[in-house]
Design a protein around this motif. Structure first.
Motif, short mmCIF file in Angstrom:
data_model
loop_
_atom_site.label_atom_id
_atom_site.label_comp_id
_atom_site.label_asym_id
_atom_site.label_seq_id
_atom_site.Cartn_x
_atom_site.Cartn_y
_atom_site.Cartn_z
N SER A 169 0.88 -1.16 0.00
CA SER A 169 0.00 0.00 0.00
C SER A 169 0.92 1.22 0.00
O SER A 169 2.11 1.08 0.29
N GLN A 187 1.29 3.34 2.15
CA GLN A 187 1.22 3.83 3.52
C GLN A 187 2.28 4.89 3.88
O GLN A 187 1.95 5.98 4.27
N LYS A 206 2.24 8.17 1.81
CA LYS A 206 1.15 9.13 2.07
C LYS A 206 1.40 9.85 3.39
O LYS A 206 1.08 11.02 3.54
N ARG A 255 0.08 -7.83 -3.00
CA ARG A 255 0.38 -8.68 -1.84
C ARG A 255 0.45 -10.13 -2.32
O ARG A 255 -0.50 -10.63 -2.94
N ASP A 258 -7.05 5.29 -1.58
CA ASP A 258 -6.13 5.54 -0.47
C ASP A 258 -6.23 7.01 -0.07
O ASP A 258 -6.16 7.90 -0.93
N HIS A 306 -3.10 -3.48 13.17
CA HIS A 306 -3.31 -2.72 11.93
C HIS A 306 -1.95 -2.61 11.22
O HIS A 306 -1.64 -3.41 10.38
N HIS A 307 -1.15 -1.63 11.55
CA HIS A 307 0.26 -1.63 11.12
C HIS A 307 1.03 -0.80 12.15
O HIS A 307 0.43 -0.07 12.94
N GLY A 313 -10.16 0.43 6.01
CA GLY A 313 -9.62 0.51 7.36
C GLY A 313 -8.52 1.54 7.41
O GLY A 313 -7.87 1.82 6.40
N SER A 329 -6.35 4.55 10.36
CA SER A 329 -6.04 4.93 11.74
C SER A 329 -5.49 6.34 11.78
O SER A 329 -5.07 6.89 10.76
N ARG A 370 -2.27 8.21 12.85
CA ARG A 370 -0.90 7.68 12.85
C ARG A 370 -0.08 8.27 13.99
O ARG A 370 -0.43 9.31 14.56
N GLY A 393 -5.61 8.55 8.25
CA GLY A 393 -6.35 8.31 7.01
C GLY A 393 -6.90 6.92 6.98
O GLY A 393 -7.04 6.27 8.02
N LEU A 394 -7.21 6.48 5.80
CA LEU A 394 -7.66 5.10 5.64
C LEU A 394 -7.64 4.73 4.17
O LEU A 394 -7.37 5.56 3.30
N ALA A 395 -7.87 3.45 3.90
CA ALA A 395 -7.91 2.99 2.52
C ALA A 395 -9.11 2.07 2.36
O ALA A 395 -9.39 1.24 3.23
N1 ASP Z 1 -2.34 1.20 4.45
C1 ASP Z 1 -3.44 0.63 5.14
C2 ASP Z 1 -3.88 -0.67 4.47
O1 ASP Z 1 -3.53 -0.93 3.34
C3 ASP Z 1 -4.63 1.52 5.20
C4 ASP Z 1 -4.39 2.72 6.07
O2 ASP Z 1 -4.01 2.57 7.23
O3 ASP Z 1 -4.66 3.83 5.58
O4 ASP Z 1 -4.61 -1.44 5.06
#
Ligand code: ASP
Length: 587
Positions: free
Chosen positions: A195, A197, A200, A219, A235, A449-450, A485, A487, A489, A530-532
């Motif tokens: 992504s 991530q 951005k 992926r 995104d 999440h990450h 999804g 969050s 950051r 943000g989110l995607a």
């Molecule tokens: N990059 C995250 C994902 O691909 C989305 C995000 O946190 O904006 O799930």
């Protein structure tokens, strides 16, 4: 050049001279008159050639399915009795006056209206023909309208469309990377983005404030029905907005989209904490169209002799839960056996059940292989807790918490679908208050999440109790599917270091992999989040399609290959040498 699309002709065009370009969908010979149904992306029009015009009549007669033609003619009303109310162009026809065959076609591997008779592999191998089918044209046209509407919404709200690189360093989104060898840096590899991530986030550090991109992500995972190795995300990233503002703005986007495209009012999305979703629905993306819920019964089972239940009931990492299916007592043995096999996919070792036949008779009125192991008191207490009624069936799960939640959670949806128990057509919600981390099978920890997601607590609290710490992440769920999804950051360098530390990423490793991010956070990073959204899945839901492959022009198969181009393919020895790659012979 065409004057009209075939599918656009209506009564108002009667008397007009038109030029049509398209494909011969069907040719019919009706006693000396040739009918060609000519098709283009907007639909079909019937064209009639009569023998008066010898040359075009002969040409029309020689046409076969899928020939490409240009037709000149005049629109006229269909004769009385031949109007076709099923067709949008069914009130008119075109009297053909000139015909040019622009290209011939061999007999196609399948007729467009007989695609169901051939396997998906044939359709995918000849995707360019499959995509001629009106359903496929409709889906891709719909997809284009959706991306257009989303771009307009985001543009109206001040978002900038900025591209980010495809050739990258590996980013840790939790999946396997697709790697690309570098020719100019021997032994080094790019990774395709899982992504955008980190880019951005860096755009926020640069002050762009509101970013979006309709981005391809890659992926290398084992594929399930709703996954593709390359897929598209909407995104989004913003600065100076908290989770409320981000959720509000993106919820409006999705609500407007459903309203404008499908005339569906999704209403305001309810919120549900992750822990509640897991407890009541056994899933972090609960399908709220179905009313059934998981009910915990471990406290009632802890002291019974029956180890299958008592063991997990006493295990702090275990779970014993029940799922009541109203009216389910009529389920046959065969169906129950199928459900037992089904929960096995999720690791459940069996599926215990109780049919509630005549509750007034107490335990005598319960039909079940397990009641005798539970004892009368426990069995009746369970019935009471579940509010069971005559005609219900109750299923049980007893195992590690994860197994029980996943197995009963999936069973809940399966039974709901099989028994048509949905109470509404659309059930959106936000799942919030996710844990920061989860335990891995080898006892380590990974970010749920990450690792760039902000915790809801201080760095000290995070270090002290990482497994109970919550994050500022949110998922948008629709009908049991995760639509998107994201969050808020981490924008503070020391907090980012703490998260890496908790995850067991050493300073050197963090520096090596994410040095650029840690540096950027030092130079004035604004609060951001943000989110995607998964675009393919969104289109799949909006068009009521079962398979994600049906909403992607050129999808890959379950084994991540393209049937048409036969990618991935071998490369020449010279190319490999240039990349300094030597293939290991498989023994
Ligand atoms: N990059 C995250 C994902 O691909 C989305 C995000 O946190 O904006 O799930």
């Amino acid at each position: 050049m065409r004057s009209h699309y075939c599918g656009d002709l209506r009564k108002e065009h009667i008397g007009d001279d038109v030029v049509l370009n398209g494909w011969v969908h069907r040719r019919r010979d009706h006693g000396g008159v040739i009918f060609l149904d000519v098709r283009d992306r907007e639909g079909l029009t019937q064209v009639v050639f009569d023998p008066d015009r010898e040359e075009s009549f002969q040409l029309a007669d020689s046409c076969r399915n899928e020939f490409v033609v240009e037709i000149k003619g005049t629109v006229r009303a269909r004769p009385e009795g031949t109007v076709n109310a099923e067709m949008p162009t069914g009130e008119i026809e075109v009297l053909g006056k000139g015909l040019v065959i622009l290209n011939k076609a061999e007999t196609p591997p399948f007729q467009l209206d007989e695609h169901q008779q051939v396997g998906e592999d044939v359709r995918l191998r000849h995707r360019y023909i499959d995509l001629r089918r009106p359903e496929m044209q409709d889906k891709l046209r719909f997809r284009s309208k959706v991306t257009n509407a989303i771009r307009n919404y985001l543009d109206d709200n001040g978002f900038l469309d900025i591209e980010t690189p495809i050739l990258n360093r590996a980013t840790p989104e939790g999946a396997r990377d697709y790697l690309v060898p570098s020719r100019t840096h021997e032994g080094s590899f790019f990774a395709l983005p899982q992504s955008p991530q980190l880019f951005k986030q860096l755009l926020m550090v640069s002050g762009f404030d509101r970013y979006y991109q309709i981005a391809k992500c890659f992926r290398d995972e084992d594929l399930r029905a709703d996954r593709q190795p390359e897929f598209t995300q909407i995104d989004i990233e913003t600065s100076f907005m908290d989770e409320e503002a981000i959720m509000g703005m993106t919820e409006s986007m999705i609500r407007e989209l459903f309203q404008n495209m499908l005339n569906i009012d999704l209403g305001e999305f309810p919120r549900m904490p992750y822990s509640e979703a897991m407890q009541r629905y056994g899933s972090d993306k609960p399908d709220l169209r179905f009313p059934m819920e998981l009910v915990d019964v471990a406290d009632l089972m802890a002291e019974i002799e029956f180890k299958v239940f008592a063991g997990p009931a006493k295990d702090p990492k275990g779970r014993v839960a029940a799922l009541k299916v109203p009216g389910g007592a009529q389920l046959t043995r065969k169906i129950i056996d199928e459900y037992t096999k089904f929960v096995g996919i999720y690791g459940a070792k069996g599926l215990a059940w109780i049919k509630v036949n005549e509750l007034e008779k107490g335990v005598e009125g319960l039909q079940s292989p397990i009641v005798k192991f539970l004892g009368e008191d426990v069995a009746m207490q369970i019935m009471e807790r579940l509010g069971a009624q005559n005609g219900d069936i109750v299923f049980f799960g007893a195992d590690k918490e994860k197994v029980v939640s996943e197995a009963l959670g999936a069973l809940r949806i399966k039974v709901g679908e099989d028994q048509n128990m949905a109470q509404c057509e659309w059930a959106p919600l936000w799942v919030v208050d996710f844990p920061m981390f989860e335990e891995t099978d080898n006892g380590g920890m990974t970010a749920l999440h990450h690792p760039f997601t902000s915790p809801s607590c201080s760095a000290e609290e995070l270090k002290a109790n990482p497994l109970t710490a919550l994050s500022r992440a949110y998922d948008m769920v629709l009908n049991g599917c995760e639509l998107g999804g994201g969050s808020v950051r981490i924008h503070d360098q020391s907090m980012q270091k703490t998260v890496f530390e908790v995850l067991g990423i050493s300073d050197e490793e963090a520096e090596e992999k994410f040095g650029f991010l840690l540096n950027a956070l030092k130079y004035g990073a604004p609060p951001h989040g943000g989110l995607a959204f998964g675009l393919d899945r969104l289109i799949m839901l909006m068009t009521g399609t079962d398979s994600i492959r049906e909403v992607i022009a050129f999808p890959k198969t379950q084994s991540a290959s393209c049937m048409m181009t036969e990618a991935p393919g071998e490369v020449s020895a010279a190319q490999l040498r240039e990349l300094n790659i030597k293939l290991r012979k498989t023994p």
